[in-house]
Structures are given as structure tokens and as C-alpha cells.
Enzyme design. Structure first.
Site, short mmCIF file in Angstrom:
data_model
loop_
_atom_site.label_atom_id
_atom_site.label_comp_id
_atom_site.label_asym_id
_atom_site.label_seq_id
_atom_site.Cartn_x
_atom_site.Cartn_y
_atom_site.Cartn_z
CG HIS A 62 -2.30 0.49 0.97
ND1 HIS A 62 -2.93 0.48 -0.25
CD2 HIS A 62 -3.22 1.01 1.83
CE1 HIS A 62 -4.14 0.98 -0.14
NE2 HIS A 62 -4.34 1.32 1.12
CG ASN A 115 -8.87 4.74 4.11
OD1 ASN A 115 -8.22 4.27 3.17
ND2 ASN A 115 -9.47 3.98 5.00
CG ASP A 158 -1.78 0.52 -3.36
OD1 ASP A 158 -1.96 1.72 -3.05
OD2 ASP A 158 -2.52 -0.40 -2.96
CG ASN A 167 -11.10 3.34 0.73
OD1 ASN A 167 -12.12 3.47 0.05
ND2 ASN A 167 -10.96 2.36 1.59
#
Length: 185
Positions: free
Chosen positions: A19, A66, A91, A112
Site C-alpha cells: 500500500h 483514506n 498501488d 480509498n
């Protein structure tokens, strides 16, 4: 001026996870543009550099993935950067590990971090450098996959993708979308 944003999560527990492909790629961009001093502003770690006569601001939002949109929007306002000079490295589950794709505009595909940026900017029209991490094997939950660190051959693919992503981001600055896509897609 271009704003190049690498998406990721702050903190040691997230370092070099899938991530955080954006953070890892941005570190490589920083080396290329001579950006050595990082400071905190607008909710992000930022550094400045020059790439072939173009000023670039590099940013790693520190608000967690997020809610990346807030710091990105604040930085764009602070530096007077328009959406067509925003490059976001992130990613991407739907791209094979070790490969990247470059595009302008589009949706968030459930990512997100991208969703937050779309919401805060009120537009989807900005550059994306999509760093392939592939899908998790078997029934592994996606969250465990993206927050995991690649091992063995996956680590080589991850390193290759972050290197390509850094080069593609710089290609967008100097060569534009079409030439960069021809080279990397």
C-alpha cells in the site's frame, strides 16, 4: 510547477508495504530531482526539487491513505497547482506486480486514497501512475495483502514497479502523457 504525490500510510509498521508503493516510488523521485530536505506542511511531508527545468513539489500525505485528499487539496492551493499538474503515484490491485500503467483521469476503482482525492478536488482529471501489486492469493483478505510486505520474488517485482513508477512520474513532467504511456504502458 508539478505536484507529485506518493500515496501511503505513515509510520514504521507500514514502511515498504504494498500500500506504500507511492511513498517508496516518491523516495526514488526525490533522489532524481535532488530533493533532500523534507518538511511538514499542509498535513504532508514535502520536498522540492527541479527536473529538467521544471519545479516539482513532492508530497507524502501523513493523514493515512483514506484521507489523503485533504493534504493534496491544501498543497495544491498553497502552491497554486492545477489538477492537470498533479501526478499521484499509488498501488493498484488490478495490475500485475512489477508493472505500471499511466493514465489521466478515471475513477477510483475502490481505492480509498484515490476516492478521497476525487472527493476533495471535485474532479477526477489528474495524472495517475498506477503501481501494480496484483491480487492476493487464494482467499487472503485484500487488506492483509496491501498492508503486507512483499517477500522473495514479489519483493523484486515490487522494487521494479516502484522504480518504473518513479521514472514514469518524471516522464509525465517532461514528456507528457502520450510519450510516457508509449514508454511504460
Amino acid at each position: 510547477m508539478f505536484l507529485i504525490v506518493g500515496l501511503g500510510n505513515p509510520g514504521e509498521e507500514y514502511e515498504h508495504t504494498r500500500h506504500n508503493a507511492g511513498f517508496d516510488s516518491l523516495d526514488l523521485v526525490a533522489e532524481e530531482v535532488g530533493a533532500r530536505y523534507w518538511k511538514t506542511e499542509c498535513g504532508a511531508l514535502t520536498a522540492k526539487g527541479v527536473w529538467r527545468d521544471h519545479d516539482v513539489v513532492l508530497a507524502k500525505p501523513q493523514s493515512y491513505m483514506n484521507t489523503s485528499g485533504g493534504p493534496v487539496k491544501q498543497l495544491m492551493n498553497a502552491y497554486g497547482v492545477k489538477a492537470d499538474h498533479l501526478i499521484v503515484i499509488h498501488d493498484e490491485l488490478d495490475i500485475d506486480p512489477g508493472t505500471i500503467r499511466v493514465k489521466f483521469g478515471g475513477g477510483h476503482a475502490g481505492h480509498n486514497g484515490l476516492r478521497s482525492i476525487c472527493d476533495k478536488l471535485g474532479t477526477r482529471d489528474w495524472f495517475r501512475v498506477r503501481c501494480g501489486i496484483g491480487r492476493p492469493p487464494g482467499r487472503m483478505p485484500v487488506v492483509d495483502w496491501v498492508l503486507g510486505r512483499p517477500k522473495k520474488e514479489q519483493a523484486d517485482d515490487f522494487t521494479q514497479a516502484t522504480h518504473l513508477a518513479s521514472q514514469a512520474a518524471l516522464g509525465l513532467v517532461t514528456d507528457g502523457l502520450e510519450k510516457t504511456q508509449q514508454r511504460f504502458n
